[in-house]
Design a protein around this motif. Structure first.
Motif, PDB file in Angstrom:
ATOM      1  N   LYS A 123       0.812  -1.219   0.000  1.00  0.00           N
ATOM      2  CA  LYS A 123       0.000   0.000   0.000  1.00  0.00           C
ATOM      3  C   LYS A 123       0.844   1.267   0.000  1.00  0.00           C
ATOM      4  N   CYS A 268     -15.623  -3.154   4.768  1.00  0.00           N
ATOM      5  CA  CYS A 268     -15.128  -1.819   5.111  1.00  0.00           C
ATOM      6  C   CYS A 268     -15.714  -1.422   6.464  1.00  0.00           C
ATOM      7  N   ASP A 385     -14.351   5.985   2.463  1.00  0.00           N
ATOM      8  CA  ASP A 385     -13.202   5.147   2.807  1.00  0.00           C
ATOM      9  C   ASP A 385     -12.982   4.021   1.807  1.00  0.00           C
ATOM     10  N   CYS A 386     -14.068   3.419   1.310  1.00  0.00           N
ATOM     11  CA  CYS A 386     -13.886   2.305   0.370  1.00  0.00           C
ATOM     12  C   CYS A 386     -14.330   2.697  -1.037  1.00  0.00           C
ATOM     13  N   LYS A 392     -12.503  -3.738   2.842  1.00  0.00           N
ATOM     14  CA  LYS A 392     -11.402  -3.097   3.542  1.00  0.00           C
ATOM     15  C   LYS A 392     -10.286  -2.764   2.570  1.00  0.00           C
ATOM     16  N   ALA A 393      -9.544  -1.696   2.871  1.00  0.00           N
ATOM     17  CA  ALA A 393      -8.457  -1.280   1.971  1.00  0.00           C
ATOM     18  C   ALA A 393      -7.480  -2.430   1.732  1.00  0.00           C
ATOM     19  N   ASP A 394      -7.143  -3.188   2.795  1.00  0.00           N
ATOM     20  CA  ASP A 394      -6.167  -4.261   2.623  1.00  0.00           C
ATOM     21  C   ASP A 394      -6.659  -5.349   1.664  1.00  0.00           C
ATOM     22  N   VAL A 420      -9.460   3.813  -4.839  1.00  0.00           N
ATOM     23  CA  VAL A 420      -9.255   3.410  -3.449  1.00  0.00           C
ATOM     24  C   VAL A 420      -8.307   4.313  -2.651  1.00  0.00           C
ATOM     25  N   ILE A 421      -8.646   4.471  -1.448  1.00  0.00           N
ATOM     26  CA  ILE A 421      -7.811   5.120  -0.441  1.00  0.00           C
ATOM     27  C   ILE A 421      -7.428   6.546  -0.823  1.00  0.00           C
ATOM     28  N   LYS A 425      -3.957   7.915  -4.011  1.00  0.00           N
ATOM     29  CA  LYS A 425      -4.834   7.643  -5.135  1.00  0.00           C
ATOM     30  C   LYS A 425      -4.076   7.248  -6.406  1.00  0.00           C
ATOM     31  N   PHE A 428      -2.522   3.815  -6.429  1.00  0.00           N
ATOM     32  CA  PHE A 428      -3.469   2.720  -6.485  1.00  0.00           C
ATOM     33  C   PHE A 428      -4.038   2.518  -7.876  1.00  0.00           C
ATOM     34  N   THR A 435      -9.061  -5.437  -8.798  1.00  0.00           N
ATOM     35  CA  THR A 435      -9.490  -5.845  -7.455  1.00  0.00           C
ATOM     36  C   THR A 435     -10.772  -6.659  -7.603  1.00  0.00           C
TER      37      THR A 435
END
Ligand SMILES: [Zn+2]
Ligand SMILES: [Zn+2]
Length: 453
Positions: A123, A268, A385-386, A392-394, A420-421, A425, A428, A435
């Motif tokens: 990340k 998330c 957030d998502c 979840k981001a991970d 994401v995130i 940005k 990602f 994904t």
């Protein structure tokens, strides 16, 4: 005979009366009719049953015995039918998180697929993260030799021991020497870097190097260091965990539920897997911006039960020299800000702000009429957030395919690739592959392209 339609001839399942019908493919078709006219007999017992039956016939006899087989529907013939999926009207497991994906088990297959064969990207730096094996480490170091003058430099393979509380450095060194470890590369009061082996890096030492790497990673609880003892002083860190050595960030090994928004492991945390959060829609609160505060620009304060609040609000606004007799859209931005944010609590005789007014209502939402009132002003916003991916981001760091694979199937470039995130940005969106969310958003035709690559 045309290939792009389903041709049904002489359908007599249940109460169907020898029905002849052509249905176009790739279209959304609705079957309507009075109760008992045979809608379900046609949709479920004939079309779905035949599609499913023929699909199952493509499996080996061994696999077939584990699958539910459907009876051949009563018809003269059915041509051009693809494999079928049915979402039953009586499906019992339906929650507000359900999608076509969860209800047809497609998501169950996708999460298995991601847990098995997707690749992790860091990340921080966006590089691929993988577990280091002794063989892989050997290859990496071997490549490094190509840049060196001395092609067989001396190396030290080391591991680090953390000194536990209640133990002294001397005690730990004592234990190490009992086990045969007498050479220390460096030490501090917290940790000791122990030399596993010191030797020339060349092919004839290959077996000894591999063994040293294997043992060092065990004693180093998954981590080891290789130091070149030449002029370069190069240091390489390796890990048998999912660990980005460059950024010193560790990652968990995922399980299928890490890729499910129906599981606490994958969902998330901000939106709990819904992909959107509830808020208050400002446009619904001030629906007519030509109105003044006196005319009742703020809609929720106009109801009978809030008349007193509205009066108080107007007098506080006048005290603050906020114009109450000009249209909302001609007021200054800082006046709008005051109206939304307020400047203090009601107890101190100050204006608490519309935001706090709504959170106060929220606390009382166990009462039916408050829930009704709130529902009039609700907005459903994409979870920041998502970004609506629900995961979840991970979980979104795990991807399938390369960057060019992904770009090939995405017909509007980057439209389906998930940014994401907030913080990183750009990194990602330039990460390779898709994904789980990207994959779910692809049109069916592109999903095919992606997997055939
Ligand atoms: Zn990294
Ligand atoms: Zn979210």
């Amino acid at each position: 005979m045309t290939r792009d339609c389903i041709r049904i001839r002489g359908a007599r399942q249940n109460n169907l009366k020898s029905l002849d019908l052509d249905l176009s493919l790739n279209e959304f078709i609705v079957i309507t009719g009075v109760s008992g006219s045979g809608k379900s007999s046609l949709a479920f017992d004939t079309i779905y049953a035949e599609g499913q039956r023929r699909y199952i016939e493509t499996f080996s006899p061994y696999a077939r015995q584990f699958l539910d087989r459907m009876d051949k529907p009563q018809t003269d013939s059915i041509e051009g039918i693809p494999p079928s999926i049915a979402i039953d009207q009586t499906n019992p497991v339906r929650t507000s998180r359900s999608t076509v994906g969860t209800m047809t088990e497609i998501n169950d297959h996708l999460k298995l697929l991601f847990a098995r064969i997707s690749t992790l990207y860091c990340k921080n730096c966006g590089d691929e993260v993988s577990k280091d094996t002794p063989e892989g480490i050997y290859q990496t170091l071997n490549k490094e030799l190509l840049n060196k003058q001395d092609q067989t430099p001396r190396v030290a393979i080391t591991f680090t021991v953390i000194i536990p509380k209640n133990f002294s450095q001397n005690e730990i060194e004592g234990y190490l020497s009992v086990q045969g470890y007498t050479q220390i590369y460096s030490k501090t009061s917290q940790k000791i870097e122990v030399i596993q082996d010191r030797l020339r890096f060349n092919d004839s030492n290959r077996a000894r190097i591999l063994e040293a790497l294997e043992v060092a990673v065990q004693h180093g609880r998954g981590h080891l260091t290789v130091r070149f003892l030449d002029d370069s002083d190069q240091i390489f860190k390796f890990s048998s965990h999912l660990h980005c050595a460059t950024c010193d960030v560790s990652y968990d090994q995922p399980i299928p539920n890490s890729f499910s928004f129906n599981s606490a492991l994958g969902a998330c945390e901000s939106c709990r897997g819904f992909g959107r959060t509830m808020g208050i829609d400002h446009q619904l609160v001030i629906p007519d911006e030509n109105k003044t505060l006196l005319d009742g620009a703020i809609k929720p304060l106009q109801s009978k039960s809030y008349q007193k609040r509205h009066k108080k609000f107007i007098s506080l606004a006048e005290e603050k020299k906020i114009p109450v007799d000009i249209p909302w859209n001609q007021m200054e931005p800082e006046h709008h800000k005051w109206i939304w944010n307020g400047d203090g609590s009601e107890k101190k005789g100050m204006w608490y702000g519309l935001d706090r007014f709504f959170s106060w209502l929220e606390k009382k939402s166990y009462r039916m009429h408050i829930r009704m009132l709130l529902s009039k002003y609700r907005s459903y916003d994409l979870c920041i957030d998502c970004c609506g991916s629900r995961l979840k981001a991970d979980s979104l760091l795990w991807r399938l395919g390369t960057l060019s694979d992904a770009n090939k199937v995405v017909f509007v470039k980057d439209r389906f690739r998930h940014p994401v995130i907030k913080c990183n940005k750009n990194k990602f969106s330039s990460m390779p592959g898709l994904t789980l969310h990207d994959l779910m958003m692809l049109p069916i035709s592109s999903v095919d392209d992606f997997f055939l690559l």
